[in-house]
Design a protein around this motif. Structure first.
Motif, PDB file in Angstrom:
ATOM      1  N   LYS A  67      77.093   5.381  16.118  1.00 17.94           N
ATOM      2  CA  LYS A  67      75.895   4.551  16.171  1.00 17.94           C
ATOM      3  C   LYS A  67      75.628   4.031  17.577  1.00 17.94           C
ATOM      4  O   LYS A  67      74.503   4.095  18.081  1.00 17.94           O
ATOM      5  N   LEU A  68      76.651   3.507  18.228  1.00 23.48           N
ATOM      6  CA  LEU A  68      76.448   2.936  19.558  1.00 23.48           C
ATOM      7  C   LEU A  68      76.090   4.005  20.593  1.00 23.48           C
ATOM      8  O   LEU A  68      75.246   3.763  21.466  1.00 23.48           O
ATOM      9  N   SER A  69      76.677   5.185  20.477  1.00 20.70           N
ATOM     10  CA  SER A  69      76.334   6.235  21.441  1.00 20.70           C
ATOM     11  C   SER A  69      74.895   6.709  21.244  1.00 20.70           C
ATOM     12  O   SER A  69      74.196   6.999  22.216  1.00 20.70           O
ATOM     13  N   ARG A  70      74.416   6.759  20.024  1.00 18.65           N
ATOM     14  CA  ARG A  70      73.009   7.118  19.785  1.00 18.65           C
ATOM     15  C   ARG A  70      72.091   6.005  20.243  1.00 18.65           C
ATOM     16  O   ARG A  70      71.018   6.266  20.793  1.00 18.65           O
ATOM     17  N   LEU A  71      72.492   4.757  20.020  1.00 17.90           N
ATOM     18  CA  LEU A  71      71.694   3.619  20.480  1.00 17.90           C
ATOM     19  C   LEU A  71      71.531   3.671  21.999  1.00 17.90           C
ATOM     20  O   LEU A  71      70.433   3.500  22.527  1.00 17.90           O
ATOM     21  N   ILE A  72      72.610   3.930  22.702  1.00 16.77           N
ATOM     22  CA  ILE A  72      72.579   3.973  24.166  1.00 16.77           C
ATOM     23  C   ILE A  72      71.779   5.167  24.673  1.00 16.77           C
ATOM     24  O   ILE A  72      70.990   5.037  25.617  1.00 16.77           O
ATOM     25  N   THR A  73      71.924   6.331  24.053  1.00 12.86           N
ATOM     26  CA  THR A  73      71.358   7.563  24.606  1.00 12.86           C
ATOM     27  C   THR A  73      70.003   7.973  24.048  1.00 12.86           C
ATOM     28  O   THR A  73      69.301   8.769  24.682  1.00 12.86           O
ATOM     29  N   LYS A  74      69.630   7.473  22.892  1.00 12.19           N
ATOM     30  CA  LYS A  74      68.419   7.987  22.244  1.00 12.19           C
ATOM     31  C   LYS A  74      67.412   6.922  21.820  1.00 12.19           C
ATOM     32  O   LYS A  74      66.241   7.233  21.641  1.00 12.19           O
ATOM     33  N   ASP A  75      67.843   5.692  21.602  1.00 12.65           N
ATOM     34  CA  ASP A  75      66.977   4.674  21.033  1.00 12.65           C
ATOM     35  C   ASP A  75      65.855   4.293  21.993  1.00 12.65           C
ATOM     36  O   ASP A  75      66.087   4.139  23.197  1.00 12.65           O
ATOM     37  N   ALA A  76      64.651   4.131  21.461  1.00  5.89           N
ATOM     38  CA  ALA A  76      63.502   3.754  22.295  1.00  5.89           C
ATOM     39  C   ALA A  76      63.720   2.401  22.967  1.00  5.89           C
ATOM     40  O   ALA A  76      63.364   2.216  24.131  1.00  5.89           O
ATOM     41  N   VAL A  77      64.320   1.468  22.254  1.00  4.61           N
ATOM     42  CA  VAL A  77      64.470   0.120  22.794  1.00  4.61           C
ATOM     43  C   VAL A  77      65.430   0.065  23.984  1.00  4.61           C
ATOM     44  O   VAL A  77      65.342  -0.831  24.808  1.00  4.61           O
ATOM     45  N   THR A  78      66.332   1.027  24.119  1.00  5.29           N
ATOM     46  CA  THR A  78      67.248   1.040  25.260  1.00  5.29           C
ATOM     47  C   THR A  78      66.758   1.946  26.393  1.00  5.29           C
ATOM     48  O   THR A  78      67.453   2.113  27.393  1.00  5.29           O
ATOM     49  N   SER A  79      65.552   2.484  26.277  1.00  8.68           N
ATOM     50  CA  SER A  79      65.024   3.358  27.333  1.00  8.68           C
ATOM     51  C   SER A  79      64.914   2.663  28.692  1.00  8.68           C
ATOM     52  O   SER A  79      65.101   3.328  29.715  1.00  8.68           O
ATOM     53  N   PRO A  80      64.654   1.348  28.775  1.00  7.01           N
ATOM     54  CA  PRO A  80      64.640   0.729  30.113  1.00  7.01           C
ATOM     55  C   PRO A  80      65.987   0.820  30.837  1.00  7.01           C
ATOM     56  O   PRO A  80      66.019   0.855  32.066  1.00  7.01           O
ATOM     57  N   LEU A  81      67.081   0.879  30.089  1.00  7.76           N
ATOM     58  CA  LEU A  81      68.401   1.020  30.712  1.00  7.76           C
ATOM     59  C   LEU A  81      68.600   2.427  31.263  1.00  7.76           C
ATOM     60  O   LEU A  81      69.299   2.625  32.262  1.00  7.76           O
ATOM     61  N   ARG A  82      67.997   3.420  30.604  1.00  7.72           N
ATOM     62  CA  ARG A  82      68.146   4.820  31.020  1.00  7.72           C
ATOM     63  C   ARG A  82      67.120   5.236  32.070  1.00  7.72           C
ATOM     64  O   ARG A  82      67.333   6.192  32.817  1.00  7.72           O
ATOM     65  N   ALA A  83      65.992   4.527  32.127  1.00  4.34           N
ATOM     66  CA  ALA A  83      64.847   4.942  32.950  1.00  4.34           C
ATOM     67  C   ALA A  83      65.177   5.238  34.418  1.00  4.34           C
ATOM     68  O   ALA A  83      64.625   6.196  34.974  1.00  4.34           O
ATOM     69  N   PRO A  84      66.055   4.495  35.070  1.00  5.50           N
ATOM     70  CA  PRO A  84      66.347   4.851  36.477  1.00  5.50           C
ATOM     71  C   PRO A  84      67.011   6.220  36.642  1.00  5.50           C
ATOM     72  O   PRO A  84      67.013   6.780  37.738  1.00  5.50           O
ATOM     73  N   PHE A  85      67.555   6.764  35.560  1.00  6.77           N
ATOM     74  CA  PHE A  85      68.321   8.008  35.626  1.00  6.77           C
ATOM     75  C   PHE A  85      67.718   9.138  34.813  1.00  6.77           C
ATOM     76  O   PHE A  85      68.221  10.256  34.839  1.00  6.77           O
ATOM     77  N   THR A  86      66.648   8.846  34.053  1.00  4.84           N
ATOM     78  CA  THR A  86      66.083   9.838  33.139  1.00  4.84           C
ATOM     79  C   THR A  86      64.569   9.905  33.247  1.00  4.84           C
ATOM     80  O   THR A  86      63.920   9.017  33.807  1.00  4.84           O
TER      81      THR A  86
END
Length: 169
Positions: A67-86
């Motif tokens: 669950k946590l790995s999907r939350l970090i890598t796929k969830d829309a709400v966590t996209s601001p955390l990924r945005a600098p790299f994706t």
């Protein structure tokens, strides 16, 4: 001594896209350093690893890591955390996104890590395992919450599938 730049160039000739070996080496180094720091801190504090983890802890660890790995890598709400790299590609089902890594070197390697639930799962499981050593009660509680959310997700998907089946879709 291995010439990382030469090795990377030779390796990249066989790959259709960039393979940032130096970035991967950095990410691997950070993981190894963190694991070593946790092991050292455990030893210095006199904390011991269990001889054998309980079946309940392994089950909680598996489901909560999922669950946590999907939350970090796929969830829309966590996209601001990924945005600098994706880079956003497209929606991917229920509240999830498909993104691709961007940049070069370590930035690209982090983008790959942050878009791959399998890759991130190793980090999540490592963090939760460290939590079981240093703060087992709090960690088990958090893993229980993540496991409940995973169960809820599966129930939502089953409910939606049942509605579609009843409607004849």
């Amino acid at each position: 001594m291995v010439d990382i730049d030469r090795t990377a160039r030779e390796y990249a000739r066989e790959a259709p896209d960039e393979r940032p070996l130096r970035g991967y080496a950095t990410v691997l180094g950070v993981f190894a350093a963190a694991a070593g720091a946790v092991a050292g801190a455990a030893r210095l504090s006199g904390r011991e690893l269990p001889v054998r983890p309980s079946a309940g802890d392994v089950a909680l660890l598996a489901v909560s890591t999922h669950k946590l790995s999907r939350l970090i890598t796929k969830d829309a709400v966590t996209s601001p955390l990924r945005a600098p790299f994706t880079r956003f590609e497209e929606p991917a089902g229920e509240a999830e996104l498909n993104e691709s890594p961007r940049g070069h070197g370590a930035r690209h390697a982090l983008g790959e890590l942050l878009t791959c639930p399998f890759c991130t799962g190793v980090w999540v499981a490592g963090g939760l395992a460290a939590g079981l050593v240093f703060a087992p009660r709090l960690t088990r509680f958090g893993m229980g919450v993540a496991t409940a959310v995973a169960g809820s997700d599966f129930l939502h998907l089953a409910y939606d599938a049942a509605k579609r089946a009843a409607a004849g879709d």
